[in-house]
Design a protein around this motif. Structure first.
Motif, PDB file in Angstrom:
ATOM      1  N   ASP A  13       0.860  -1.186   0.000  1.00 20.77           N
ATOM      2  CA  ASP A  13       0.000   0.000   0.000  1.00 20.77           C
ATOM      3  C   ASP A  13       0.889   1.225   0.000  1.00 20.77           C
ATOM      4  O   ASP A  13       1.901   1.264   0.705  1.00 20.77           O
ATOM      5  CB  ASP A  13      -0.920  -0.007   1.231  1.00 20.77           C
ATOM      6  N   ARG A  19      -0.517   2.056   6.253  1.00 19.72           N
ATOM      7  CA  ARG A  19       0.262   0.810   6.310  1.00 19.72           C
ATOM      8  C   ARG A  19       0.774   0.553   7.722  1.00 19.72           C
ATOM      9  O   ARG A  19       0.750  -0.579   8.204  1.00 19.72           O
ATOM     10  CB  ARG A  19       1.418   0.891   5.320  1.00 19.72           C
ATOM     11  N   ASP A  60      -3.214  -3.493  -2.118  1.00 20.52           N
ATOM     12  CA  ASP A  60      -4.003  -2.322  -2.494  1.00 20.52           C
ATOM     13  C   ASP A  60      -4.156  -2.318  -4.018  1.00 20.52           C
ATOM     14  O   ASP A  60      -3.362  -2.919  -4.743  1.00 20.52           O
ATOM     15  CB  ASP A  60      -3.291  -1.048  -2.024  1.00 20.52           C
ATOM     16  N   MET A  63      -2.177   2.236  -6.914  1.00 24.92           N
ATOM     17  CA  MET A  63      -0.811   2.565  -6.480  1.00 24.92           C
ATOM     18  C   MET A  63      -0.020   3.086  -7.673  1.00 24.92           C
ATOM     19  O   MET A  63      -0.304   2.721  -8.813  1.00 24.92           O
ATOM     20  CB  MET A  63      -0.112   1.329  -5.914  1.00 24.92           C
ATOM     21  N   ASP A  67       0.183  -1.015 -10.285  1.00 26.10           N
ATOM     22  CA  ASP A  67      -1.025  -1.077  -9.465  1.00 26.10           C
ATOM     23  C   ASP A  67      -1.372  -2.514  -9.063  1.00 26.10           C
ATOM     24  O   ASP A  67      -0.671  -3.481  -9.387  1.00 26.10           O
ATOM     25  CB  ASP A  67      -2.204  -0.403 -10.167  1.00 26.10           C
ATOM     26  N   GLY A  68      -2.491  -2.652  -8.353  1.00 28.14           N
ATOM     27  CA  GLY A  68      -2.892  -3.950  -7.843  1.00 28.14           C
ATOM     28  C   GLY A  68      -3.238  -4.968  -8.913  1.00 28.14           C
ATOM     29  O   GLY A  68      -2.962  -6.155  -8.761  1.00 28.14           O
ATOM     30  N   LEU A  87      -7.253  -5.274  -1.259  1.00 29.27           N
ATOM     31  CA  LEU A  87      -7.605  -4.311  -0.222  1.00 29.27           C
ATOM     32  C   LEU A  87      -7.879  -2.977  -0.906  1.00 29.27           C
ATOM     33  O   LEU A  87      -7.022  -2.453  -1.603  1.00 29.27           O
ATOM     34  CB  LEU A  87      -6.437  -4.180   0.760  1.00 29.27           C
ATOM     35  N   SER A  88      -9.086  -2.447  -0.724  1.00 25.90           N
ATOM     36  CA  SER A  88      -9.426  -1.241  -1.479  1.00 25.90           C
ATOM     37  C   SER A  88     -10.414  -0.354  -0.746  1.00 25.90           C
ATOM     38  O   SER A  88     -11.147  -0.803   0.150  1.00 25.90           O
ATOM     39  CB  SER A  88     -10.014  -1.643  -2.833  1.00 25.90           C
ATOM     40  N   LYS A 110     -11.185  -1.223   2.889  1.00 23.12           N
ATOM     41  CA  LYS A 110     -10.286  -0.679   3.906  1.00 23.12           C
ATOM     42  C   LYS A 110     -11.017  -0.254   5.171  1.00 23.12           C
ATOM     43  O   LYS A 110     -10.389  -0.138   6.235  1.00 23.12           O
ATOM     44  CB  LYS A 110      -9.498   0.505   3.335  1.00 23.12           C
TER      45      LYS A 110
END
Length: 218
Positions: A13, A19, A60, A63, A67-68, A87-88, A110
């Motif tokens: 994340d 974090r 996450d 990012m 990204d995820g 995780l979002s 989250k």
């Protein structure tokens, strides 16, 4: 000293304060330990040169650099034994489906309660997947809807029966007894499903059955 059966987690994340809080929370769960932290997928990949890999990547979606979605696909291709829990902040149907298709074994928001997070982590390890109310129901029915009827048409009645039974805790021998066939016949059903559905494990068969609403997630 870390117990040998401790579930290790990599947390990815780009928000450092968030974090830090997650590290303290998860390390407070009995039997769980944060192995690595990373700001994005690229930084995570750099850590995968280690001999010790995490059991789960808590990932996450949004990012910088990687990204995820990209990270989940990379993990699926290079380290399929490592489970991914998305995780979002977002509960958009498109985001959830895209992450699951990218290889995530579950999706949690989250703002979820700590108890729900622990349940999600435990389910991913023990069952191979975690589907909350957010992901189940309509979402599961919609996943791969363009291919559902076509793919199910490939399976005969006995293969469908076997698929439903394999989603239980029964052993293959017990499944054979229920179906009144030899164990080698059940092995044949399994291999046929692996080939027809492009799946390589029993967990994969369970996920397929859930995604296509062949079994209930409740």
């Amino acid at each position: 000293m870390q117990a040998p059966d401790t579930i290790t987690i990599a947390l990815v994340d780009d928000h450092k304060l968030f974090r830090k809080g997650m590290v303290e929370l998860i390390n407070g769960f009995t039997g769980y330990h944060i192995l690595w932290e990373a700001n994005n997928g690229k930084e995570l990949i750099e850590k995968f040169t280690s001999d010790k890999l995490p059991s789960i990547v808590l990932l996450d979606i949004t990012m910088p650099e990687m990204d995820g979605y990209e990270t989940a696909l990379w993990l699926k291709r290079h380290h399929p034994q490592v489970k991914v829990l998305a995780l979002s902040m977002y509960d958009h149907e498109e985001s959830i489906i895209r992450m699951l298709k990218s290889g995530a074994s579950g999706y949690i928001l989250k703002d979820a309660d700590p108890a729900d997070l622990k349940t999600a982590l435990t389910d991913v390890v023990r069952k191979g997947f975690y589907y909350s109310d957010l992901v189940s129901g309509t979402l599961i029915q919609n996943m791969h809807k363009e291919n559902t009827h076509k793919e199910l048409a490939k399976l005969n009645e006995r293969e469908l029966e076997f698929l439903k039974l394999v989603c239980s805790e029964l052993t293959y021998k017990e499944i054979a007894d229920i179906m009144c066939v030899a164990t080698r016949t059940v092995d044949g059903y399994r291999e046929a499903l692996f080939e027809k559905l492009h799946i390589k494990s029993r967990t994969g068969l369970v996920l397929y059955a859930i995604k296509h609403h062949i079994i209930s997630v409740s």
